[in-house]
Design a protein around this motif. Structure first.
Motif, PDB file in Angstrom:
ATOM      1  N   MET A 290       1.162  -0.721   0.059  1.00 38.53           N
ATOM      2  CA  MET A 290       0.203  -0.273  -0.301  1.00 38.53           C
ATOM      3  C   MET A 290       0.590   1.190   0.046  1.00 38.53           C
ATOM      4  N   ALA A 291       1.632   0.880   0.907  1.00 41.72           N
ATOM      5  CA  ALA A 291       2.238   2.321   0.607  1.00 41.72           C
ATOM      6  C   ALA A 291       3.116   2.806  -0.575  1.00 41.72           C
ATOM      7  N   THR A 292       3.930   1.686  -1.184  1.00 35.25           N
ATOM      8  CA  THR A 292       4.320   1.749  -2.830  1.00 35.25           C
ATOM      9  C   THR A 292       3.522   2.736  -3.064  1.00 35.25           C
ATOM     10  N   PHE A 293       2.450   2.380  -3.508  1.00 40.49           N
ATOM     11  CA  PHE A 293       0.904   2.596  -4.255  1.00 40.49           C
ATOM     12  C   PHE A 293       0.923   4.104  -4.125  1.00 40.49           C
ATOM     13  N   LEU A 294       1.249   4.246  -2.724  1.00 41.74           N
ATOM     14  CA  LEU A 294       0.641   5.721  -2.303  1.00 41.74           C
ATOM     15  C   LEU A 294       2.221   6.346  -2.614  1.00 41.74           C
ATOM     16  N   TYR A 295       3.015   6.220  -3.112  1.00 39.01           N
ATOM     17  CA  TYR A 295       4.093   6.714  -3.031  1.00 39.01           C
ATOM     18  C   TYR A 295       4.092   7.511  -4.511  1.00 39.01           C
ATOM     19  N   ARG A 296       3.692   5.956  -5.659  1.00 40.32           N
ATOM     20  CA  ARG A 296       4.182   6.543  -6.847  1.00 40.32           C
ATOM     21  C   ARG A 296       2.881   7.142  -6.870  1.00 40.32           C
ATOM     22  N   LEU A 297       1.690   7.014  -5.892  1.00 37.07           N
ATOM     23  CA  LEU A 297       0.442   8.375  -6.795  1.00 37.07           C
ATOM     24  C   LEU A 297       0.953   9.486  -6.512  1.00 37.07           C
ATOM     25  N   GLY A 298       2.091   9.711  -5.350  1.00 39.10           N
ATOM     26  CA  GLY A 298       2.074  10.890  -4.931  1.00 39.10           C
ATOM     27  C   GLY A 298       3.084  12.065  -5.662  1.00 39.10           C
ATOM     28  N   ARG A 299       4.014  10.590  -6.465  1.00 44.24           N
ATOM     29  CA  ARG A 299       5.251  10.930  -7.330  1.00 44.24           C
ATOM     30  C   ARG A 299       5.172  11.301  -8.531  1.00 44.24           C
ATOM     31  N   LEU A 300       3.884  10.654  -8.876  1.00 36.30           N
ATOM     32  CA  LEU A 300       2.774  10.980 -10.385  1.00 36.30           C
ATOM     33  C   LEU A 300       1.655  12.640 -10.488  1.00 36.30           C
ATOM     34  N   ALA A 301       1.306  12.320  -9.020  1.00 32.95           N
ATOM     35  CA  ALA A 301      -0.257  13.768  -9.493  1.00 32.95           C
ATOM     36  C   ALA A 301       1.745  15.404  -9.080  1.00 32.95           C
TER      37      ALA A 301
END
Length: 63
Positions: free
Chosen positions: A1-12
């Motif tokens: 889950m942390a990896t997903f949120l990290y990638r989403l934040g980076r994309l955003a």
């Protein structure tokens, strides 16, 4: 889950204009939807359509 949120934040962050436009469209759609629903659930004086207040006004004697 942390990896997903990290990638989403980076994309955003990288696509911040796209994300900003997306959120503006979402908020506008919610606002338009709320305005459409709100007009159908109230009478012209702001009360609930067919509510208790309306029935009480109709039963008042001498009017």
């Amino acid at each position: 889950m942390a990896t997903f949120l990290y990638r989403l934040g980076r994309l955003a962050f990288r696509r911040r204009r796209l994300f900003l436009m997306f959120w503006i469209v979402v908020l506008a759609a919610v606002g338009i939807g709320a305005a459409g629903v709100s007009g159908k659930t109230t009478d012209e004086k702001g009360g609930a359509a067919g509510g208790e207040r309306l029935r009480a006004l109709q039963r008042r004697p001498g009017q």
